[in-house]
Design a protein around this motif. Structure first.
Motif, PDB file in Angstrom:
ATOM      1  N   LEU A 161       0.857  -1.188   0.000  1.00  0.00           N
ATOM      2  CA  LEU A 161       0.000   0.000   0.000  1.00  0.00           C
ATOM      3  C   LEU A 161       0.895   1.240   0.000  1.00  0.00           C
ATOM      4  O   LEU A 161       0.951   1.994   0.976  1.00  0.00           O
ATOM      5  N   PRO A 162       1.606   1.475  -1.098  1.00  0.00           N
ATOM      6  CA  PRO A 162       2.617   2.539  -1.112  1.00  0.00           C
ATOM      7  C   PRO A 162       2.058   3.940  -0.926  1.00  0.00           C
ATOM      8  O   PRO A 162       2.774   4.842  -0.489  1.00  0.00           O
ATOM      9  N   ASP A 163       0.786   4.136  -1.243  1.00  0.00           N
ATOM     10  CA  ASP A 163       0.206   5.474  -1.154  1.00  0.00           C
ATOM     11  C   ASP A 163      -0.575   5.697   0.134  1.00  0.00           C
ATOM     12  O   ASP A 163      -1.221   6.731   0.310  1.00  0.00           O
ATOM     13  N   VAL A 164      -0.520   4.722   1.045  1.00  0.00           N
ATOM     14  CA  VAL A 164      -1.268   4.826   2.298  1.00  0.00           C
ATOM     15  C   VAL A 164      -0.333   5.279   3.412  1.00  0.00           C
ATOM     16  O   VAL A 164       0.703   4.668   3.656  1.00  0.00           O
ATOM     17  N   GLY A 165      -0.716   6.365   4.081  1.00  0.00           N
ATOM     18  CA  GLY A 165       0.043   6.846   5.220  1.00  0.00           C
ATOM     19  C   GLY A 165      -0.786   6.767   6.479  1.00  0.00           C
ATOM     20  O   GLY A 165      -1.739   5.995   6.575  1.00  0.00           O
ATOM     21  N   THR A 166      -0.429   7.579   7.457  1.00  0.00           N
ATOM     22  CA  THR A 166      -1.193   7.644   8.704  1.00  0.00           C
ATOM     23  C   THR A 166      -2.581   8.200   8.420  1.00  0.00           C
ATOM     24  O   THR A 166      -2.735   9.153   7.655  1.00  0.00           O
ATOM     25  N   SER A 167      -3.607   7.620   9.038  1.00  0.00           N
ATOM     26  CA  SER A 167      -4.976   8.034   8.753  1.00  0.00           C
ATOM     27  C   SER A 167      -5.189   9.493   9.140  1.00  0.00           C
ATOM     28  O   SER A 167      -4.553  10.020  10.054  1.00  0.00           O
ATOM     29  N   ILE A 168      -6.118  10.146   8.445  1.00  0.00           N
ATOM     30  CA  ILE A 168      -6.423  11.545   8.707  1.00  0.00           C
ATOM     31  C   ILE A 168      -6.933  11.739  10.128  1.00  0.00           C
ATOM     32  O   ILE A 168      -6.722  12.787  10.749  1.00  0.00           O
ATOM     33  N   PHE A 169      -7.568  10.698  10.692  1.00  0.00           N
ATOM     34  CA  PHE A 169      -8.089  10.804  12.054  1.00  0.00           C
ATOM     35  C   PHE A 169      -6.937  10.934  13.053  1.00  0.00           C
ATOM     36  O   PHE A 169      -6.975  11.771  13.954  1.00  0.00           O
ATOM     37  N   SER A 170      -5.905  10.112  12.873  1.00  0.00           N
ATOM     38  CA  SER A 170      -4.739  10.190  13.744  1.00  0.00           C
ATOM     39  C   SER A 170      -3.998  11.508  13.547  1.00  0.00           C
ATOM     40  O   SER A 170      -3.524  12.119  14.503  1.00  0.00           O
ATOM     41  N   VAL A 171      -3.892  11.943  12.292  1.00  0.00           N
ATOM     42  CA  VAL A 171      -3.188  13.192  11.985  1.00  0.00           C
ATOM     43  C   VAL A 171      -3.864  14.377  12.670  1.00  0.00           C
ATOM     44  O   VAL A 171      -3.206  15.205  13.326  1.00  0.00           O
ATOM     45  N   MET A 172      -5.182  14.458  12.537  1.00  0.00           N
ATOM     46  CA  MET A 172      -5.888  15.609  13.109  1.00  0.00           C
ATOM     47  C   MET A 172      -5.909  15.554  14.629  1.00  0.00           C
ATOM     48  O   MET A 172      -5.818  16.597  15.299  1.00  0.00           O
ATOM     49  N   SER A 173      -6.009  14.361  15.199  1.00  0.00           N
ATOM     50  CA  SER A 173      -5.981  14.250  16.658  1.00  0.00           C
ATOM     51  C   SER A 173      -4.613  14.645  17.207  1.00  0.00           C
ATOM     52  O   SER A 173      -4.514  15.314  18.235  1.00  0.00           O
ATOM     53  N   ALA A 174      -3.556  14.228  16.508  1.00  0.00           N
ATOM     54  CA  ALA A 174      -2.211  14.613  16.938  1.00  0.00           C
ATOM     55  C   ALA A 174      -2.028  16.129  16.849  1.00  0.00           C
ATOM     56  O   ALA A 174      -1.431  16.761  17.738  1.00  0.00           O
ATOM     57  N   LEU A 175      -2.547  16.725  15.779  1.00  0.00           N
ATOM     58  CA  LEU A 175      -2.460  18.172  15.617  1.00  0.00           C
ATOM     59  C   LEU A 175      -3.247  18.881  16.722  1.00  0.00           C
ATOM     60  O   LEU A 175      -2.820  19.902  17.259  1.00  0.00           O
ATOM     61  N   ALA A 176      -4.410  18.325  17.057  1.00  0.00           N
ATOM     62  CA  ALA A 176      -5.219  18.906  18.132  1.00  0.00           C
ATOM     63  C   ALA A 176      -4.478  18.852  19.457  1.00  0.00           C
ATOM     64  O   ALA A 176      -4.475  19.834  20.226  1.00  0.00           O
ATOM     65  N   ASN A 177      -3.819  17.733  19.727  1.00  0.00           N
ATOM     66  CA  ASN A 177      -3.046  17.621  20.967  1.00  0.00           C
ATOM     67  C   ASN A 177      -1.892  18.601  20.995  1.00  0.00           C
ATOM     68  O   ASN A 177      -1.612  19.232  22.023  1.00  0.00           O
ATOM     69  N   GLU A 178      -1.227  18.743  19.851  1.00  0.00           N
ATOM     70  CA  GLU A 178      -0.080  19.655  19.770  1.00  0.00           C
ATOM     71  C   GLU A 178      -0.484  21.094  20.067  1.00  0.00           C
ATOM     72  O   GLU A 178       0.244  21.840  20.736  1.00  0.00           O
ATOM     73  N   HIS A 179      -1.646  21.504  19.574  1.00  0.00           N
ATOM     74  CA  HIS A 179      -2.079  22.899  19.718  1.00  0.00           C
ATOM     75  C   HIS A 179      -3.130  23.081  20.816  1.00  0.00           C
ATOM     76  O   HIS A 179      -3.708  24.157  20.943  1.00  0.00           O
ATOM     77  N   LYS A 180      -3.340  21.999  21.600  1.00  0.00           N
ATOM     78  CA  LYS A 180      -4.317  22.041  22.695  1.00  0.00           C
ATOM     79  C   LYS A 180      -5.687  22.539  22.207  1.00  0.00           C
ATOM     80  O   LYS A 180      -6.334  23.381  22.842  1.00  0.00           O
ATOM     81  N   ALA A 181      -6.081  22.032  21.065  1.00  0.00           N
ATOM     82  CA  ALA A 181      -7.360  22.421  20.452  1.00  0.00           C
ATOM     83  C   ALA A 181      -8.481  21.503  20.927  1.00  0.00           C
ATOM     84  O   ALA A 181      -8.234  20.389  21.407  1.00  0.00           O
ATOM     85  N   ILE A 182      -9.706  21.966  20.791  1.00  0.00           N
ATOM     86  CA  ILE A 182     -10.871  21.128  21.070  1.00  0.00           C
ATOM     87  C   ILE A 182     -10.982  20.116  19.937  1.00  0.00           C
ATOM     88  O   ILE A 182     -11.085  20.486  18.765  1.00  0.00           O
ATOM     89  N   ASN A 183     -10.975  18.829  20.280  1.00  0.00           N
ATOM     90  CA  ASN A 183     -10.892  17.789  19.251  1.00  0.00           C
ATOM     91  C   ASN A 183     -12.278  17.260  18.891  1.00  0.00           C
ATOM     92  O   ASN A 183     -12.849  16.432  19.593  1.00  0.00           O
ATOM     93  N   LEU A 184     -12.809  17.758  17.782  1.00  0.00           N
ATOM     94  CA  LEU A 184     -14.062  17.224  17.235  1.00  0.00           C
ATOM     95  C   LEU A 184     -13.781  16.452  15.946  1.00  0.00           C
ATOM     96  O   LEU A 184     -14.667  16.288  15.108  1.00  0.00           O
ATOM     97  N   SER A 185     -12.544  15.988  15.804  1.00  0.00           N
ATOM     98  CA  SER A 185     -12.166  15.292  14.572  1.00  0.00           C
ATOM     99  C   SER A 185     -12.412  13.794  14.674  1.00  0.00           C
ATOM    100  O   SER A 185     -13.240  13.251  13.948  1.00  0.00           O
ATOM    101  N   GLN A 186     -11.713  13.114  15.558  1.00  0.00           N
ATOM    102  CA  GLN A 186     -11.835  11.665  15.625  1.00  0.00           C
ATOM    103  C   GLN A 186     -13.180  11.279  16.236  1.00  0.00           C
ATOM    104  O   GLN A 186     -13.655  11.913  17.178  1.00  0.00           O
ATOM    105  N   GLY A 187     -13.782  10.229  15.705  1.00  0.00           N
ATOM    106  CA  GLY A 187     -15.148   9.873  16.076  1.00  0.00           C
ATOM    107  C   GLY A 187     -15.247   9.026  17.323  1.00  0.00           C
ATOM    108  O   GLY A 187     -15.467   7.814  17.237  1.00  0.00           O
ATOM    109  N   PHE A 188     -15.093   9.660  18.472  1.00  0.00           N
ATOM    110  CA  PHE A 188     -15.326   8.936  19.715  1.00  0.00           C
ATOM    111  C   PHE A 188     -15.916   9.881  20.751  1.00  0.00           C
ATOM    112  O   PHE A 188     -15.643  11.085  20.734  1.00  0.00           O
ATOM    113  N   PRO A 189     -16.747   9.355  21.663  1.00  0.00           N
ATOM    114  CA  PRO A 189     -17.329  10.197  22.703  1.00  0.00           C
ATOM    115  C   PRO A 189     -16.284  10.658  23.713  1.00  0.00           C
ATOM    116  O   PRO A 189     -15.268   9.986  23.919  1.00  0.00           O
TER     117      PRO A 189
END
Length: 382
Positions: free
Chosen positions: A9-37
């Motif tokens: 799967l050469p064109d598959v990287g880290t999922s967008i859900f993980s990417v956005m959650s990591a970015l949210a953690n880095e910037h201490k943002a409110i995380n409404l990206s990954q789908g969990f309660p």
């Protein structure tokens, strides 16, 4: 050795859900990206898990799933959808719905097969198809309501088409398929001898007095479909990774061949606890009202904003269109939203194979009221 490695799967990287959650953690943002309660499952359910762990139920479960749980699934399916699958030959408990999807796809897709996929779509479908030697054939849903254009689907079917994957209620758009949609799907599947995967993990999150229409309710579809459900979504326990597949006996035999070599079985005390808790029918029967209240609150908080949106018909996701705010690509806008505004969402282009951008972001409203209000306060300033 790395020089000898060719990625499958050469064109598959880290999922967008993980990417956005990591970015949210880095910037201490409110995380409404990954789908969990951001709230817990019922206390009684956690107590049941503890009870079974202390009682010594910590070894392998039966490969198809704990017998009592499969029996409870069978009864529930009949109560909700009028069909009682055989718990011994037609129900398999899996380590999350994603495993069930992977097992179903790899069970039926062969090299050279084509699989019809409606997009935007969840990101695990296409990799499993490709790993099985198949080719995804993408059919876009019709904007602005993300409905299925069945003529377009029909036009995509060839002599090589083996399988069609549908998802209702739909992630990421929140669209809900109607009985007429299921009837059209049945006609196509029967006419072209297709297998069907019906991803129904958000079955208990349908709003505004709409009904969830399951593939098991249609006599034609249930003879050729894998119907996938998720206890993680239903019981606010996405981290437990417990799902299941309902399929006719012949399909279940093949799915279990995959399942036994992927995870073999699913965590024993979790299965036993869920089996007991399933007697609490009020929990899942009240979920539509529970999540509709959250959707309505989030939409009300966003009413003064410049976002355009139609309230989600199902799931716990809300799409917001930002054309009036910016012409940026949705991935760029989503990153800026985290960095400058302090709210994380998922760009919907991530759900298209070619990154089609309609200027939508997906927000998860499976959050406490305080979180939703705080996020909206930031978003209305745009």
């Amino acid at each position: 050795m790395a020089n000898n490695l060719t990625s499958k799967l050469p064109d598959v990287g880290t999922s967008i859900f993980s990417v956005m959650s990591a970015l949210a953690n880095e910037h201490k943002a409110i995380n409404l990206s990954q789908g969990f309660p951001d709230f817990n499952c019922p206390d009684e359910l956690m107590e049941l898990v503890t009870k079974y762990m202390h009682a010594g139920f910590n070894q392998y479960a039966p490969m198809p799933g704990v017998q009592l749980l499969r029996e409870k699934i069978s009864v529930k399916t009949e109560k909700l959808y009028g069909h009682r699958p055989n718990p011994d030959t037609e129900i398999t408990v899996t380590s999350g719905a994603t495993e069930a999807l992977f097992a179903a796809i790899t069970a039926v897709v062969r090299p050279g097969d084509e699989v019809v996929v409606l997009e935007p779509c969840y990101d695990c479908y296409a990799p499993a198809i490709r790993l099985s030697g198949g080719t995804p054939v993408y059919v876009p849903l019709s904007l602005p309501d993300f409905s299925v254009d069945w003529q377009r689907v029909k036009n995509s079917i060839t002599s090589r088409t083996r399988l069609i994957i549908v998802n209702t209620p739909h992630n990421p758009t929140g669209a809900v398929m109607t009985k007429a949609d299921m009837d059209e799907l049945a006609i196509l599947a029967d006419a072209h001898n297709l297998f069907v995967i019906s991803d129904e993990v958000y079955e208990h999150m349908v709003f505004d007095d709409l009904q969830h229409h399951s593939a098991v309710q249609n006599a034609i579809l249930r003879e050729r479909s894998f119907v996938i459900s998720s206890f993680g979504k239903t019981y606010h326990t996405t981290g437990w990774k417990v799902g299941y597949a309902v399929a006719p006996a012949a399909l279940t035999v093949e799915l279990r061949k995959m399942h036994q070599f992927i995870t073999f079985c699913t965590v024993t005390p979790l299965q036993l606890a869920i089996a007991d808790f399933m007697d609490n029918e009020a929990h899942y029967l009240n979920l539509p009202a529970f999540y509709q209240e959250k959707r309505d609150a989030f939409c009300a908080y966003l009413a003064p904003s410049r976002f355009e949106f139609l309230p989600s018909a199902g799931t716990y996701f809300q799409l917001l269109k930002y054309d009036a705010i910016s012409k940026e690509h949705d991935q760029d806008f989503a990153r800026r939203l985290v960095q400058e505004i302090g709210v994380a969402a998922v760009p919907v282009s991530a759900f298209y194979h070619d990154k089609t951008d309609h200027h939508y972001l997906r927000f998860c409203f499976a959050k406490g009221d305080e979180t939703l209000c705080a996020a909206a306060e930031k978003l209305v300033k745009l």
